[in-house]
Design a protein around this motif. Structure first.
Motif, PDB file in Angstrom:
ATOM      1  N   GLU A 182      11.896   3.085  -6.483  1.00  0.00           N
ATOM      2  CA  GLU A 182      10.647   3.524  -7.108  1.00  0.00           C
ATOM      3  C   GLU A 182      10.232   4.813  -6.435  1.00  0.00           C
ATOM      4  O   GLU A 182      10.133   4.874  -5.205  1.00  0.00           O
ATOM      5  CB  GLU A 182       9.563   2.454  -6.923  1.00  0.00           C
ATOM      6  CG  GLU A 182       8.243   2.772  -7.606  1.00  0.00           C
ATOM      7  CD  GLU A 182       8.357   2.681  -9.111  1.00  0.00           C
ATOM      8  OE1 GLU A 182       8.624   1.587  -9.608  1.00  0.00           O
ATOM      9  OE2 GLU A 182       8.208   3.729  -9.771  1.00  0.00           O
ATOM     10  N   TYR A 183       9.980   5.810  -7.264  1.00  0.00           N
ATOM     11  CA  TYR A 183       9.620   7.119  -6.726  1.00  0.00           C
ATOM     12  C   TYR A 183       8.452   6.984  -5.761  1.00  0.00           C
ATOM     13  O   TYR A 183       7.402   6.447  -6.107  1.00  0.00           O
ATOM     14  CB  TYR A 183       9.239   8.033  -7.886  1.00  0.00           C
ATOM     15  CG  TYR A 183       8.754   9.393  -7.453  1.00  0.00           C
ATOM     16  CD1 TYR A 183       9.577  10.230  -6.713  1.00  0.00           C
ATOM     17  CD2 TYR A 183       7.487   9.836  -7.800  1.00  0.00           C
ATOM     18  CE1 TYR A 183       9.133  11.476  -6.324  1.00  0.00           C
ATOM     19  CE2 TYR A 183       7.037  11.084  -7.425  1.00  0.00           C
ATOM     20  CZ  TYR A 183       7.860  11.903  -6.678  1.00  0.00           C
ATOM     21  OH  TYR A 183       7.420  13.125  -6.298  1.00  0.00           O
ATOM     22  N   CYS A 184       8.656   7.479  -4.522  1.00  0.00           N
ATOM     23  CA  CYS A 184       7.624   7.258  -3.523  1.00  0.00           C
ATOM     24  C   CYS A 184       7.287   8.545  -2.786  1.00  0.00           C
ATOM     25  O   CYS A 184       6.780   8.514  -1.674  1.00  0.00           O
ATOM     26  CB  CYS A 184       8.052   6.166  -2.543  1.00  0.00           C
ATOM     27  SG  CYS A 184       9.680   6.416  -1.836  1.00  0.00           S
ATOM     28  N   MET A 209      15.719   7.144   1.227  1.00  0.00           N
ATOM     29  CA  MET A 209      15.126   5.888   1.668  1.00  0.00           C
ATOM     30  C   MET A 209      16.114   4.789   1.328  1.00  0.00           C
ATOM     31  O   MET A 209      15.892   3.970   0.455  1.00  0.00           O
ATOM     32  CB  MET A 209      13.774   5.675   0.977  1.00  0.00           C
ATOM     33  CG  MET A 209      13.052   4.450   1.496  1.00  0.00           C
ATOM     34  SD  MET A 209      11.340   4.430   0.966  1.00  0.00           S
ATOM     35  CE  MET A 209      10.928   2.724   1.407  1.00  0.00           C
ATOM     36  N   HIS A 228      11.805  10.160  -1.193  1.00  0.00           N
ATOM     37  CA  HIS A 228      12.319   9.027  -1.956  1.00  0.00           C
ATOM     38  C   HIS A 228      13.849   9.042  -1.978  1.00  0.00           C
ATOM     39  O   HIS A 228      14.501   8.001  -1.957  1.00  0.00           O
ATOM     40  CB  HIS A 228      11.732   9.111  -3.365  1.00  0.00           C
ATOM     41  CG  HIS A 228      12.396   8.268  -4.379  1.00  0.00           C
ATOM     42  ND1 HIS A 228      12.453   6.893  -4.286  1.00  0.00           N
ATOM     43  CD2 HIS A 228      13.031   8.581  -5.534  1.00  0.00           C
ATOM     44  CE1 HIS A 228      13.099   6.416  -5.334  1.00  0.00           C
ATOM     45  NE2 HIS A 228      13.462   7.418  -6.110  1.00  0.00           N
ATOM     46  N   LEU A 262       4.098   2.489  -3.530  1.00  0.00           N
ATOM     47  CA  LEU A 262       5.073   1.588  -4.120  1.00  0.00           C
ATOM     48  C   LEU A 262       6.492   2.011  -3.731  1.00  0.00           C
ATOM     49  O   LEU A 262       6.801   3.193  -3.627  1.00  0.00           O
ATOM     50  CB  LEU A 262       4.972   1.611  -5.648  1.00  0.00           C
ATOM     51  CG  LEU A 262       3.608   1.399  -6.281  1.00  0.00           C
ATOM     52  CD1 LEU A 262       3.743   1.334  -7.792  1.00  0.00           C
ATOM     53  CD2 LEU A 262       2.941   0.156  -5.749  1.00  0.00           C
ATOM     54  N   HIS A 263       7.321   1.021  -3.507  1.00  0.00           N
ATOM     55  CA  HIS A 263       8.753   1.257  -3.331  1.00  0.00           C
ATOM     56  C   HIS A 263       9.462   0.182  -4.149  1.00  0.00           C
ATOM     57  O   HIS A 263       8.812  -0.692  -4.713  1.00  0.00           O
ATOM     58  CB  HIS A 263       9.155   1.133  -1.857  1.00  0.00           C
ATOM     59  CG  HIS A 263       8.378   2.013  -0.929  1.00  0.00           C
ATOM     60  ND1 HIS A 263       8.711   3.326  -0.686  1.00  0.00           N
ATOM     61  CD2 HIS A 263       7.275   1.777  -0.190  1.00  0.00           C
ATOM     62  CE1 HIS A 263       7.857   3.857   0.172  1.00  0.00           C
ATOM     63  NE2 HIS A 263       6.956   2.931   0.493  1.00  0.00           N
ATOM     64  N   CYS A 275      15.804   2.706  -2.116  1.00  0.00           N
ATOM     65  CA  CYS A 275      14.503   2.604  -2.741  1.00  0.00           C
ATOM     66  C   CYS A 275      14.626   3.146  -4.156  1.00  0.00           C
ATOM     67  O   CYS A 275      15.149   4.226  -4.381  1.00  0.00           O
ATOM     68  CB  CYS A 275      13.478   3.408  -1.974  1.00  0.00           C
ATOM     69  SG  CYS A 275      11.880   3.447  -2.798  1.00  0.00           S
TER      70      CYS A 275
HETATM   71 CU1  CUA Z   1      10.478   4.378  -1.345  1.00  0.00          CU
HETATM   72 CU2  CUA Z   1      11.230   5.483  -3.155  1.00  0.00          CU
END
Ligand code: CUA
Ligand code: HEA
Ligand code: HEA
Ligand SMILES: [Cu+2]
Lengths: 642, 318, 216
Positions: free
Chosen positions: B189-191, B198, B195, B151-152, B187
């Protein structure tokens, strides 16, 4: 000085001796491991949760140090991600809930006038499981295998492909393990509060704190299964190749989020509710009057417990759910502010109509009110979907939940610490140290978390291990870090003041504050049997009620003394009428053995040593079978067939 | 204090309170309403609290236990309900505005999230780039969001609230810039590991400029003009790079990393991790793991002699 | 330290026993429910919630998965066997109830026979489930796709509950043969019975979800 506490003639020294032999526990090593006394267990919960708080707090200090300036290199991304995940997970699961359960454990039987929890051995078992689960999770940090998917561990980042290694197995198994303890505790609280209340304590006389613990426990029973299921499914996906969260094989990644937040939202109230209960318990003593609007406060507690199950999707406002469901969850999230507002105004009105005495516990309550209102407001803002979509996952959210978690839970916990410290330890603390601690904590807390609102509004996302300079975020982050150090100093001072009280504090009287609860009607610290004569309750303020003190005086009948064994009174669920004495179990190491068996189960699952897990399960099962075996000694009283 | 700080901040900050897009402007309006309501209630609570603290501090016996339930119900529930209903209505209006998606005819951009960079494709053209989105100003453009892995979340604070990129589905949002300029996005959402790095940039430009930019982007990458560039191209196409990167018009057609056909024109390297200049480019190719530890491009065994050529070639791609 | 001004009205006459003793309460009330009974009710409540979210997840995944359910390549489940299993499990609550009624009157033989009958029924249920697994595993496993994962997880989870229920009943049976229960002491029978009824009823929800709903 409480009249109740004077040794009543009804319980003469001979009676007290008999009680002491039945309830006293041998001061041996085995006795230490075998105890089932709710007060000792409660104290252990408090200390253990305090240590986990320290660890999680130190993790936060490392994070804050890294974030003090842009592009800092103190922590690698691997380290940072494990630290913030452990910080969040531990604060929520290993600190906040167990800490409040610790107060509940110590206080609920005292407040309702009972001699122990309904299931003392289950209580001991719950503590050991909590301890082992906490150690299980923290031990992964020095090994570099700590959870690193954030406290809500969204899939697919946390699946086997994207997160190889043990990190997430520690998370899923650790939380499943811990869940056993929380569930056991919740059942115990409910049954205790339903069945062991002192005669005469009908539902409308139950202390608010007990109401809050019971409501919390119900929320645990209905919310925790969703988290347990979620973690079990993730573990199956990771270890055994199922496809619950795998879109390529028909699974769905949003299932994780739904299940997590069906638990997670009630969970934040699971944390704050007992804390609000603490506030309602502390206020009357320092406002010198009863809490106003008791029915509304109870209504508020119950309605929060119910509504909190209908708002979970407000954590998923940006996932692209259909507009219609967004509007529903938005409305529910707005509505849930009302019961909080009710309680807040009940406290404020109590203060307006009271005669205030400003001592340290009360200072922390004031700190709570100020910060909780700020945190509540930002929560009410997020309830509006449009605003949330802009601000979610930014530092503004971090600010919100620290205002409600620190303001809403830690301040009450500190208030409770000072309020009941004399009761728990039998020692008074230094007011000067406590006041200093309050001001450092209060200032530090606001300087730490207020700037995070601004950083968030300025576009700073959360969970970043570093950030570029020159985007307007630097000053606020620096300020937050400075605040965190002030805060840490304040908390250190709290610890110092507790140690100081233990070492140097003068002996505490039974009732130093003039409290309205039954816990003040016994000695500080209470004897193992809590009350020589189990009191009778005639009003909402038994501690202020001469009829209650009379009830333990001359003329108290044998059926409330029960000195021929470990016994306490069982009463009816609703109006607290006397039913019969019940036998309480004696000390035993069986709970510890079962918990150890479970530790082997979860350790075995973690390292894929399945035979170890099997052995652990058998040990636990056999021990439980023996534990519950009908003993020949104590005949169960007749059951009236309905 | 908050007001001063927040309004005084413009500049380089990707501030939600300095909106340059229609979506963000709606939310900014909502924020100020919420902010002022909160201030008013907060002051009310503080006045009550202060009153109690100042005027009720007297020692004495316990006071008469009167119980003004109705007062509590009115202040604690009655007033808040009125406020909440009003605010909820406002919020719905803004939510409807955000949910109002443009139709098919709008410029449509596919944004695909990768750990940890953004792939950007212009639907109906061959235009592909990374970490940079150009849009025509004063027009609503459609953005379709997908992810290749985890998820992002797509967030350009000055333009538009967030929308998540969800594995296994396509989400849609839109952008509408009201003035030209570059807007930082990130970005949200923790990815995973990177992260933090991004980010992306949205460039809003007049329609004509945008058209010209898109035409250039959709065309094959420029051919080398100098000897160094030519050698660089050979090194690129025959070396390891081509396994992961595409340069349109050459034999390099890897799809693991970003399309590099216009890399010389980008605002950054590694989705905001490093500035895009000669020095950093060389450093990135030799060891991408120093500036952005953990990212998916391994250090490249490029001979020292070839590096300047490679850099020259990549810089010419614009 | 704050000490003065404790808000307590002076106690009248040093507290003589004018208050009715608790024995007054005791006479007018029946014995009521035991703490153990409440404990089991709450355990069942939280377990039932667990099944509810599990079955809810089934429907969520099903309706998000697309038009084909079960996915192409897997037939909807056959129904004969599950119906037989239902016919074994559902009535198995009756002997427990009968046993419990019996021991309330002190009839040991009813307790023992009843428990043994229920255990037999439960074991036959598990045996049927084993044959079902043996057949199904040739068609799909729990790693085939999400349908397989759900099928085996849900039925397996229920099977585990049946097993635990059987262990508890077996434990009761042993105690029953040792004469641990009589007309005055049988709370454990009542509590275990409660758990068994739950395991039993949940099966109905599973029957509907896992076996019937794919045909709808
Ligand atoms: Cu992609 Cu946080
Ligand atoms: C103790 C914990 C706690 C408490 C009490 C609350 C209380 C509330 N929270 Fe909070 N919340 C969290 C802990 C908590 N929250 C956490 C941990 C997260 C983040 C999780 C994560 O992402 O990691 C979160 C995130 C969160 C979100 C999602 C944000 C996002 O990620 O995008 C939302 C959205 O609606 C929300 C709403 C609310 C609301 C409406 C309340 C209300 O209950 C607040 C009610 C109280 C008041 C409003 C103040 C008193 C009332 C009055 C003075 C009356 C007058 C008031 C009005 C008219 C408004 N919270
Ligand atoms: C109850 C909950 C709680 C509490 C009290 C705190 C307390 C603190 N939190 Fe916490 N925080 C969370 C819950 C909590 N947090 C959660 C749920 C998250 C989200 C995680 C995620 O995104 O997944 C989070 C995330 C989070 C972040 C965001 C990380 C990120 O997004 O990148 C930050 C950043 O500054 C932060 C900072 C702090 C600080 C400085 C404190 C300070 O208040 C800490 C102060 C405490 C100490 C300094 C310890 C002092 C103690 C002693 C001195 C006693 C020692 C005694 C013994 C050892 C016996 N927290
Ligand atoms: Cu929530």
């Amino acid at each position: 000085m409480s009249a109740v506490a004077e040794r009543p003639a009804a319980a003469g020294s001979e009676v007290v001796d008999r009680l002491a032999t039945h309830w006293g526990e041998a001061p041996t090593v085995r006795g230490w491991f075998a105890t089932v006394d709710h007060k000792r267990i409660g104290r252990r919960y408090l200390v253990t949760a305090g240590v986990f708080f320290g660890l999680a707090g130190v993790s936060a200090m490392a994070m804050r140090t890294q974030l003090a300036g842009p592009e800092a290199g103190l922590l690698s991304p691997q380290e940072y991600n494990q630290l913030f995940s452990m910080h969040g997970t531990a604060m929520i699961f290993l600190f906040a809930t167990p800490m409040l359960f610790g107060f509940g454990n110590f206080l609920v039987p005292l407040m309702i006038g009972a001699r122990d929890m309904a299931f003392p051995r289950l209580n001991a078992f719950g503590y050991w499981v909590f301890l082992f689960a906490g150690v299980f999770m923290w031990a992964s940090l020095p090994a570099g295998a700590a959870p690193n998917g954030g406290w809500f561990a969204y899939v697919p980042l946390t699946d086997e492909v994207n997160s190889p290694g043990l990190h997430l197995d520690v998370y899923t198994l650790g939380l499943l393990f811990l869940g056993i303890s929380t569930t056991a505790g919740a059942i115990n609280f409910i049954v205790t509060a339903l069945k062991l209340r002192a005669p005469g304590m009908s539902l409308n006389r139950v202390p608010i704190f007990v109401w809050a613990i019971v409501a919390t426990s119900f929320m645990v029973l209905f919310a925790l299964p969703a988290l347990n299921l979620d973690n079990a499914l993730l573990f199956l996906d990771r270890r055994f190749g199922t496809h619950f969260f795998d879109p390529d094989a028909g699974g769905n990644v949003l299932l994780w989020q739904h299940l997590f937040w069906i638990f997670g939202h009630p969970d934040v109230y699971i944390i704050v509710m007992p804390a609000l209960g603490i506030v309602s318990a502390v206020l009357p003593a320092f406002c010198r009057r009863g809490l106003v609007a008791y029915p509304l406060v109870v209504l508020g507690i119950v309605s929060i417990a119910i509504i909190s199950f209908g708002v979970w999707a407000h954590h998923m406002f940006a996932t692209g759910l259909p507009q219609l469901s967004l509007t529903f969850f938005s409305a529910a999230s707005s509505i849930i502010t009302i019961p909080s507002g009710l309680q807040l105004f009940a406290w404020l009105t109590t203060m307006l109509l009271g005669r205030l005495v400003i001592s340290p516990p009360f200072l922390f309550v004031i700190g709570f009110i100020i910060t909780f209102v700020i945190g509540g407001f930002t929560g009410a803002m997020f309830a509006l979907t449009a605003f949330d979509q802009q601000i979610t996952d930014s530092y503004f959210v971090v600010a919100h939940f620290h205002y409600v978690l620190f303001g809403g839970a830690v301040f009450p916990i500190l208030a409770a610490t000072y309020f009941w410290l004399p009761k728990i330890t039998g020692r008074m603390f230094s007011q000067r140290l406590a006041r200093w601690a309050f001001w450092l904590v209060f200032i530090g807390m606001n300087v730490t978390f207020f700037p995070m609102h601004l950083a968030g509004l300025l576009g700073m996302p959360r969970r970043v291990y570093t950030y570029p300079g020159g985007l307007g975020w630097d000053p606020w982050n620096l300020l937050a870090t400075v605040g965190a150090y002030v805060l840490a100093a304040g908390l250190l001072l709290v610890v110092v003041s507790i140690v100081h009280a233990l070492r140097r504090g003068r002996a505490a009287p039974d009732d130093p504050w003039g409290g309205d609860g039954l816990e003040w009607a016994t000695s500080s610290p209470p004897e193992p049997y809590n009350f020589a004569v189990l009191p009778e309750v005639h009003s909402r303020y038994p501690g202020w009620d001469p009829r209650t003190s009379d009830s333990v005086g001359i003329g108290a009948t044998e059926d409330r003394i029960l000195a021929d064994g470990r016994r306490t009174i069982r009463t009816s669920e609703l109006d607290g009428r006397y039913e019969q004495p019940v036998e309480m179990p004696a000390e035993t190491v069986r709970p510890l053995v079962v918990a150890l068996g479970l530790l082997f189960v979860f350790g075995g699952l973690l390292f894929a040593w399945y035979w170890v897990a099997a052995v652990g399960a058998v040990v636990a099962g056999v021990t439980v079978a023996g534990w519950l075996w009908p003993s020949d000694r104590s005949p169960e009283p007749a059951q009236v067939t309905a | 204090m908050a007001v001063l700080v927040l309004t005084g901040c413009g500049g380089d900050s990707p501030s939600t309170l300095d909106p340059a897009g229609y979506g963000a402007r709606r939310v900014e309006g909502l924020w100020w309403v919420l902010f002022w309501i909160s201030v008013v209630i907060f002051v009310e609570v503080m006045v009550i609290l202060g009153w109690a603290l100042v005027f009720r501090r007297r020692v004495g016996t316990r006071v008469r236990t009167n119980d003004p339930i109705r007062f509590v119900a009115l202040t604690g529930a009655g007033l808040p309900i009125i406020i909440l209903v009003a605010v909820y209505g406002l919020g719905l209006r803004d939510l409807a505005a955000l949910g109002d998606h443009p139709d098919e005819s709008a410029v449509t951009i596919d944004v695909i999230g990768h750990k940890w960079w953004w792939e950007v494709r212009y639907a109906g053209t061959d235009g592909v780039t990374a970490n940079e989105i150009h849009i025509p100003v004063d027009e609503t453009v459609r953005v379709r969001l997908r992810t290749d892995d985890v998820l992002h979340s797509f967030w350009v604070p000055e333009l538009m609230p967030k929308m998540d990129l969800i594995t296994g589905r396509t989400n849609e949002t839109w952008l509408h810039a009201e003035r030209t300029g570059s807007y930082r996005g990130q970005c949200a959402e923790y990815c995973g590991l990177q992260h933090a790095h991004m980010s992306l940039q949205v460039v809003a430009q007049p329609r004509a400029e945008f058209d010209a930019w898109l035409t250039r982007l959709a065309a094959p990458a420029p051919t080398p003009r100098t000897e160094a560039q030519r050698r660089g191209q050979v090194a690129f196409v025959q070396g390891t790079c081509a396994a992961c990167h595409t340069v349109r018009g050459t034999a390099a057609n890897g799809v693991v990393g970003p399309d590099l056909s216009d890399v010389g024109a980008r605002w950054s390297l590694g989705a905001g991790a490093l500035p895009n200049d000669r020095g950093h480019l060389g450093g990135w190719i030799a060891n991408p793991q120093t500036g952005k530890p953990g990212n998916a491009m391994p250090p490249q065994p490029v001979p020292a002699a070839e590096l300047p050529n490679l850099i020259a070639y990549l810089e010419s791609l614009k | 330290m704050m000490s003065a001004g404790t808000p307590r009205e002076p106690t009248a006459a040093g507290g003589v026993a004018t208050v009715p003793g608790a024995s007054v309460f005791a006479v007018e009330t029946p014995a009521g429910r035991s703490t153990g009974w409440w404990g089991m009710v709450l355990l069942v409540a939280t377990e039932a919630t667990l099944f509810a979210v599990l079955l809810g997840s089934y429907f969520y995944l099903r309706f998000q998965a697309g038009p084909h359910w079960p996915p192409v390549g897997i037939e909807p489940p056959e129904l004969v066997r599950p119906f037989i299993m239902t016919a074994l499990l559902l009535p198995s609550s009756l002997p427990v109830i009968w046993a419990e009624r019996g021991i309330r009157r002190g009839e040991q033989w009813r307790l023992r026979t009843g428990l043994a009958t229920t255990i037999l029924l439960g074991l036959s249920f598990l045996a049927m489930q084993a044959t079902e697994y043996a057949d199904n595993l040739e068609l799909f496993t729990f790693t085939t796709d999400v349908y397989g994962s759900l099928f085996y997880t849900i039925t397996g989870f229920h099977g585990a509950h049946v097993t635990i229920g059987l262990l508890m009943l077996g434990w009761l049976l042993v105690a029953a043969f040792r004469g641990s229960f009589d007309a005055r002491r049988h709370e454990r029978v009542r509590i275990v019975a409660l758990y068994w009824h739950f395991v039993d009823l949940v099966w109905v929800a599973i029957l509907f979800t896992v076996y019937l709903s794919p045909w709808l």
